[in-house]
Design a protein around this motif. Structure first.
Motif, PDB file in Angstrom:
ATOM      1  N   THR A  99       0.849  -1.182   0.000  1.00  0.00           N
ATOM      2  CA  THR A  99       0.000   0.000   0.000  1.00  0.00           C
ATOM      3  C   THR A  99       0.888   1.236   0.000  1.00  0.00           C
ATOM      4  O   THR A  99       2.059   1.160   0.403  1.00  0.00           O
ATOM      5  CB  THR A  99      -0.907   0.032   1.247  1.00  0.00           C
ATOM      6  N   PRO A 100       0.361   2.396  -0.451  1.00  0.00           N
ATOM      7  CA  PRO A 100       1.152   3.620  -0.320  1.00  0.00           C
ATOM      8  C   PRO A 100       1.437   3.915   1.154  1.00  0.00           C
ATOM      9  O   PRO A 100       0.574   3.699   2.016  1.00  0.00           O
ATOM     10  CB  PRO A 100       0.243   4.695  -0.932  1.00  0.00           C
ATOM     11  N   LEU A 101       2.632   4.388   1.450  1.00  0.00           N
ATOM     12  CA  LEU A 101       2.974   4.727   2.828  1.00  0.00           C
ATOM     13  C   LEU A 101       2.131   5.903   3.327  1.00  0.00           C
ATOM     14  O   LEU A 101       1.833   6.001   4.518  1.00  0.00           O
ATOM     15  CB  LEU A 101       4.474   5.058   2.925  1.00  0.00           C
ATOM     16  N   PHE A 102       1.760   6.773   2.396  1.00  0.00           N
ATOM     17  CA  PHE A 102       0.933   7.935   2.721  1.00  0.00           C
ATOM     18  C   PHE A 102       0.301   8.425   1.429  1.00  0.00           C
ATOM     19  O   PHE A 102       0.608   7.923   0.338  1.00  0.00           O
ATOM     20  CB  PHE A 102       1.765   9.037   3.381  1.00  0.00           C
ATOM     21  N   ASP A 103      -0.596   9.400   1.542  1.00  0.00           N
ATOM     22  CA  ASP A 103      -1.237  10.014   0.382  1.00  0.00           C
ATOM     23  C   ASP A 103      -0.237  10.991  -0.235  1.00  0.00           C
ATOM     24  O   ASP A 103      -0.040  12.102   0.279  1.00  0.00           O
ATOM     25  CB  ASP A 103      -2.521  10.726   0.810  1.00  0.00           C
ATOM     26  N   HIS A 104       0.395  10.589  -1.323  1.00  0.00           N
ATOM     27  CA  HIS A 104       1.457  11.397  -1.922  1.00  0.00           C
ATOM     28  C   HIS A 104       0.940  12.756  -2.391  1.00  0.00           C
ATOM     29  O   HIS A 104       1.592  13.788  -2.183  1.00  0.00           O
ATOM     30  CB  HIS A 104       2.094  10.641  -3.092  1.00  0.00           C
ATOM     31  N   ASP A 105      -0.210  12.782  -3.040  1.00  0.00           N
ATOM     32  CA  ASP A 105      -0.734  14.041  -3.547  1.00  0.00           C
ATOM     33  C   ASP A 105      -1.062  15.001  -2.406  1.00  0.00           C
ATOM     34  O   ASP A 105      -0.819  16.209  -2.511  1.00  0.00           O
ATOM     35  CB  ASP A 105      -1.984  13.782  -4.401  1.00  0.00           C
ATOM     36  N   ASP A 132       6.652   7.043  12.526  1.00  0.00           N
ATOM     37  CA  ASP A 132       6.244   6.667  13.870  1.00  0.00           C
ATOM     38  C   ASP A 132       5.294   5.481  13.739  1.00  0.00           C
ATOM     39  O   ASP A 132       4.176   5.618  13.228  1.00  0.00           O
ATOM     40  CB  ASP A 132       5.550   7.834  14.568  1.00  0.00           C
ATOM     41  N   ALA A 133       5.726   4.308  14.175  1.00  0.00           N
ATOM     42  CA  ALA A 133       4.950   3.088  13.971  1.00  0.00           C
ATOM     43  C   ALA A 133       3.595   3.135  14.671  1.00  0.00           C
ATOM     44  O   ALA A 133       2.640   2.480  14.241  1.00  0.00           O
ATOM     45  CB  ALA A 133       5.751   1.882  14.453  1.00  0.00           C
ATOM     46  N   LYS A 134       3.490   3.903  15.757  1.00  0.00           N
ATOM     47  CA  LYS A 134       2.239   3.960  16.507  1.00  0.00           C
ATOM     48  C   LYS A 134       1.233   4.923  15.882  1.00  0.00           C
ATOM     49  O   LYS A 134       0.045   4.608  15.756  1.00  0.00           O
ATOM     50  CB  LYS A 134       2.519   4.357  17.960  1.00  0.00           C
ATOM     51  N   THR A 135       1.682   6.109  15.499  1.00  0.00           N
ATOM     52  CA  THR A 135       0.760   7.140  15.007  1.00  0.00           C
ATOM     53  C   THR A 135       0.713   7.224  13.494  1.00  0.00           C
ATOM     54  O   THR A 135      -0.228   7.790  12.933  1.00  0.00           O
ATOM     55  CB  THR A 135       1.156   8.510  15.560  1.00  0.00           C
ATOM     56  N   GLY A 136       1.735   6.681  12.824  1.00  0.00           N
ATOM     57  CA  GLY A 136       1.807   6.793  11.374  1.00  0.00           C
ATOM     58  C   GLY A 136       2.311   8.142  10.900  1.00  0.00           C
ATOM     59  O   GLY A 136       2.386   8.392   9.692  1.00  0.00           O
ATOM     60  N   SER A 137       2.670   9.041  11.824  1.00  0.00           N
ATOM     61  CA  SER A 137       3.176  10.354  11.432  1.00  0.00           C
ATOM     62  C   SER A 137       4.592  10.244  10.884  1.00  0.00           C
ATOM     63  O   SER A 137       5.313   9.287  11.166  1.00  0.00           O
ATOM     64  CB  SER A 137       3.152  11.308  12.625  1.00  0.00           C
ATOM     65  N   LEU A 138       4.999  11.237  10.091  1.00  0.00           N
ATOM     66  CA  LEU A 138       6.289  11.232   9.418  1.00  0.00           C
ATOM     67  C   LEU A 138       7.112  12.438   9.836  1.00  0.00           C
ATOM     68  O   LEU A 138       6.578  13.546  10.015  1.00  0.00           O
ATOM     69  CB  LEU A 138       6.104  11.255   7.902  1.00  0.00           C
ATOM     70  N   TRP A 147      10.358  18.791   8.605  1.00  0.00           N
ATOM     71  CA  TRP A 147       8.902  18.859   8.584  1.00  0.00           C
ATOM     72  C   TRP A 147       8.289  17.667   9.304  1.00  0.00           C
ATOM     73  O   TRP A 147       8.905  16.607   9.436  1.00  0.00           O
ATOM     74  CB  TRP A 147       8.388  18.862   7.134  1.00  0.00           C
ATOM     75  N   HIS A 148       7.022  17.878   9.740  1.00  0.00           N
ATOM     76  CA  HIS A 148       6.206  16.832  10.348  1.00  0.00           C
ATOM     77  C   HIS A 148       4.921  16.715   9.541  1.00  0.00           C
ATOM     78  O   HIS A 148       4.269  17.719   9.226  1.00  0.00           O
ATOM     79  CB  HIS A 148       5.877  17.178  11.806  1.00  0.00           C
ATOM     80  N   PHE A 149       4.536  15.467   9.194  1.00  0.00           N
ATOM     81  CA  PHE A 149       3.307  15.229   8.430  1.00  0.00           C
ATOM     82  C   PHE A 149       2.398  14.310   9.225  1.00  0.00           C
ATOM     83  O   PHE A 149       2.791  13.195   9.592  1.00  0.00           O
ATOM     84  CB  PHE A 149       3.642  14.598   7.076  1.00  0.00           C
ATOM     85  N   ASP A 150       1.182  14.766   9.499  1.00  0.00           N
ATOM     86  CA  ASP A 150       0.166  13.973  10.184  1.00  0.00           C
ATOM     87  C   ASP A 150      -0.803  13.448   9.134  1.00  0.00           C
ATOM     88  O   ASP A 150      -1.627  14.199   8.611  1.00  0.00           O
ATOM     89  CB  ASP A 150      -0.573  14.827  11.206  1.00  0.00           C
ATOM     90  N   PRO A 151      -0.719  12.147   8.782  1.00  0.00           N
ATOM     91  CA  PRO A 151      -1.563  11.635   7.705  1.00  0.00           C
ATOM     92  C   PRO A 151      -3.047  11.598   8.060  1.00  0.00           C
ATOM     93  O   PRO A 151      -3.899  11.625   7.179  1.00  0.00           O
ATOM     94  CB  PRO A 151      -1.013  10.228   7.461  1.00  0.00           C
ATOM     95  N   THR A 152      -3.358  11.520   9.354  1.00  0.00           N
ATOM     96  CA  THR A 152      -4.779  11.485   9.732  1.00  0.00           C
ATOM     97  C   THR A 152      -5.457  12.827   9.495  1.00  0.00           C
ATOM     98  O   THR A 152      -6.650  12.883   9.199  1.00  0.00           O
ATOM     99  CB  THR A 152      -4.926  11.091  11.211  1.00  0.00           C
ATOM    100  N   GLN A 153      -4.687  13.902   9.617  1.00  0.00           N
ATOM    101  CA  GLN A 153      -5.229  15.233   9.398  1.00  0.00           C
ATOM    102  C   GLN A 153      -4.781  15.839   8.074  1.00  0.00           C
ATOM    103  O   GLN A 153      -5.259  16.927   7.705  1.00  0.00           O
ATOM    104  CB  GLN A 153      -4.792  16.164  10.540  1.00  0.00           C
TER     105      GLN A 153
END
Length: 773
Positions: A99-105, A132-138, A147-153
């Motif tokens: 699966t994609p690690l995150f939404d690239h776009d 971050d294996a727990k939150t999925g943040s990058l 930079w910090h990326f929160d994929p949930t938001q």
């Protein structure tokens, strides 16, 4: 043509460089020198530039899969390079899904908005990416910022610069060094406790500082992370204190700071070979709750290069382990140091009348089985030993006339150790790597990678799976996921896409086997041809050389052939580029390597010459009357010894960052291969001694901020050549460090030198090289 004085100093800068006049032709080149040189078109340099390692990813995609394992299981993610830009892919080996690690776009859009700069999908480059294996943040760097990326938001926000601290495994504490003393800081409320009081003049947890860090921060006292190792239970730290009071200091001048200010003098500690007054370290253990300080009951440890000691904690946090060589590398010891008392016990030791190969040594600690894995070669081939971390009981896991290189992982539930080795499979290049499964308690070895290729592997933390990048220099990479129980391929991860490379007319390298000068020993090498190769023509030969006894020069994987060498680019100027590994180098038996011991100046060259002549006898398009040579670091040393010992064969050379006298270089490497006793042996093995015998055309280059081999090595060579009234050319590169190949201008001037002096042609005038990222 009017000649310059003996030394022509070329300073590389934004202004036009000082022109250098070629040296006078020797008899072997006299006929060529009477003809008018032909001009090399810029397109030839463009062809060479496109396949430099720094640019090859614009022509070849998917060179390898580098898994970033998530947690202690088997899931991982990797970056896939494609013509449309990088893809970040997550893999679940158990479910066999990607699966994609995150939404690239979304990330591209949010990163562009947060930075205020437009960003195309193909230009997305995330360096230092951490998940971050727990939150999925990058967390990542892009365009010089963090930079910090929160994929949930789907939000991107800038982060502060990295804190100069070390966080405990439980996340409750941070260790910091302030004015030389160690502080423990609570993550919860920021309160700090001071563990030491006397670090102002002799700092704690502070390594010997690398000159590169000084240059990057523009000061001899740069900020560094504290060198502390936390115990698994987060209750203690292991660290050290280095006594620098009598150590040798060197200084270099940064002539051209990037901010345009005045020159900077950078002072650094750098022990030279044979130094008796050296930095020494004291090992220490601190209890962070009580502040109790326990000294490791070991004598002061010599610190002969940047950094300091390394300690490994036991799984139960009761002891630390250290690997310690003696000065001169006649012995290598694994010690256990009790955390509560500092008492030391020798777990195992290897000794030799000549040397223990510290550079080629492998050591790792498996905390799940409380076992050390350790290499040794008492039978003439390096093999893996399992050492009990409590008792020191030693058990040999592999044996035979092949080399066990490393332990890639363990499957403790299955009771098997996964070992990378080479030379075991009959009829194959002995340097090709394979992965083997070995019973931890002894038993039959199982080959997990049967293909006759080089296998660059990464094993999952739980030992159940591994990623295998299989290739040879003429077979592009196939990346797969395999089971470690039987080697079965369970998923295809990618194949190197070389379509654009082939469409541009480039050729794949060609491996070869030949024999050494003794007429018996098989040795191996590689040939690189220009894109417009014509077998009806005769081409000069240029060897890319490095004969350091700790190294294998000829690439074995497709990725290494494309990114680890410049030979492919050099070939494009219209030559046959060659690499070859003669006796005295690493990767095979001890007998194969040991001929270089205390013999660096004499060993190997005849093997190289015999091998090149043999290959040329089967390929008439190789003209061995016109042979050039270039090398870097120990390879730079090789260039000058080739042109002083074998000038009848090697006619034109470029030496970069060369350690031309082993006494004027780091104590570690040189004492490993030459011993600690200075004197006539070092004289005989010095290019300074041999300088009066130089023939042919030589370009000497060095970076003014070389952190690894001091520029004084090339300056001493220049001085000796001047005293011998030898013509040569010299290039000192402002702001450059040890790796001169990172300087585009140097790359171009190396081509210029070979085009002018070996091909008897005129280089394109001031060809504009692209910058490297």
């Amino acid at each position: 043509m009017k000649r310059l004085p003996a030394l022509a100093m070329l300073l590389m800068c934004s202004a036009a460089p000082l022109a250098l006049t070629p040296v006078m032709a020797t008899p072997a080149f006299a006929e060529a020198a009477t003809t008018s040189p032909t001009a090399v078109p810029s397109s030839v340099y463009a062809r060479a530039e496109a396949v430099l390692p720094q640019h090859i990813n614009e022509l070849i995609f998917g060179l390898s899969v580098r898994p970033q394992w998530i947690g202690d299981g088997a899931e991982f993610w990797f970056e896939r390079n494609t013509p449309q830009g990088p893809d970040y892919v997550r893999v679940n080996p158990v479910s066999n899904q990607t699966t994609p690690l995150f939404d690239h776009d979304a990330l591209v859009s949010q990163l562009a908005a947060a930075s205020g700069r437009p960003l195309a999908r193909k230009d997305l480059r995330l360096t230092g990416l951490k998940l971050d294996a727990k939150t999925g943040s990058l967390e990542f760097s892009h365009d010089g910022r963090k930079w910090h990326f929160d994929p949930t938001q789907s939000t991107v926000s800038p982060t502060a610069a990295t804190n100069r601290s070390s966080t405990s495994p439980d996340g409750r504490w941070m260790a910091e060094v302030r004015d030389g003393d160690i502080y423990i800081v609570s993550v919860a409320d920021g309160s700090a406790r001071r563990l030491t009081q006397d670090g102002a003049n002799s700092p704690y947890a502070t390594p010997l500082i690398n000159l590169k860090d000084m240059a990057a921060q523009g000061t001899s006292r740069p900020e560094t992370s504290p060198m502390v190792i936390w115990s698994p239970d987060s209750r203690k730290i292991a660290t050290y204190r280095i006594d620098r009071s009598s150590a040798r200091h060197l200084s270099l001048v940064q002539s051209s700071p990037k901010d345009g200010g005045p020159p900077r003098v950078l002072d650094y500690v750098y022990p030279l070979t044979g130094d008796t007054d050296i930095p020494t370290s004291e090992g220490l253990i601190f209890d962070i709750e009580t502040g109790q300080r326990t000294a490791m009951q070991t004598p002061p440890r010599p610190v002969l290069y940047y950094g300091g000691p390394w300690y490994e904690w036991s799984a139960d946090s009761k002891a630390v382990f250290e690997r310690q060589p003696t000065r001169g590398y006649g012995a290598l010891t694994l010690n256990r140091i009790e955390a509560d008392t500092g008492q030391v016990r020798k777990l195992t030791e290897d000794t030799s009348d000549t040397y223990v190969d510290f550079y080629g040594h492998f050591w790792t600690y498996d905390d799940k089985s409380d076992t050390h894995f350790w290499t040794a070669d008492p039978d003439g081939y390096a093999h893996i030993y399992a050492i009990n971390a409590q008792t020191g009981a030693r058990r040999q896991l592999t044996s035979g006339n092949w080399r066990a290189r490393t332990v890639a992982g363990t499957d403790n539930k299955a009771g098997r150790v996964l070992i990378v080795g080479s030379g075991r499979e009959a009829g194959r290049d002995p340097y090709l790597r394979h992965l083997y499964s070995v019973p931890a308690n002894g038993g039959q070895i199982r080959l997990l990678t049967p293909e006759a290729m080089d296998h660059d592997v990464s094993v999952s933390p739980d030992g159940r799976f591994f990623v295998d990048n299989m290739s040879t220099i003429d077979q592009p990479t196939r990346s797969v996921l395999r089971r470690s129980s039987d080697g079965r391929i369970i998923m295809e991860l990618g194949r190197a896409d070389i379509s654009a490379y082939l469409a541009a007319g480039y050729r794949l390298p060609e491996p070869f086997q030949t024999v050494a000068a003794d007429g018996v020993t098989p040795i191996y090498g590689a040939i690189f041809k220009p894109a417009d190769f014509d077998p009806a023509k005769r081409y000069p030969v240029i060897e890319d050389i490095y004969t350091g006894p700790h190294y294998v020069m000829t690439p074995k994987s497709f990725e290494a052939a494309m990114t680890g060498r410049n030979a492919n680019a050099v070939a494009q100027i219209g030559v046959i580029a060659v690499t070859i590994d003669g006796r005295g180098t690493w990767g095979r038996s001890r007998a194969f390597q040991q001929v270089a011991y205390k013999n660096l100046h004499a060993v190997g060259l005849d093997d190289h010459i015999a091998g090149i002549r043999d290959v040329a006898s089967r390929n008439p398009w190789m003209d061995t009357s016109r042979v050039g040579i270039y090398g870097f670091s120990a390879g730079g040393y090789d260039v000058v010894r080739a042109m002083t010992r074998r000038p009848d064969f090697y006619k034109v050379g470029v030496t970069a960052s060369g350690n031309h006298d082993n006494r004027l270089d780091k104590a570690t490497w040189n004492e490993q291969w030459m011993g600690t006793e200075l004197g006539p042996l070092y004289d005989e093995n010095s290019n300074i001694t041999w300088a009066p015998k130089l023939e042919g055309r030589l370009l000497v280059a060095h970076g003014e901020l070389d952190e690894n081999v001091p520029p004084l090595a090339s300056l001493r060579l220049a001085d000796a050549l001047i005293k011998a009234n030898k013509d040569f050319e010299f290039m000192m590169v402002p702001n450059a460090d040890h790796f001169l190949d990172a300087v585009p201008y140097y790359q171009r001037r190396r081509w210029d030198f070979f085009v002018r002096e070996l091909l008897n042609q005129t280089p394109p005038e001031a060809y504009p090289m692209r910058p490297f990222d």
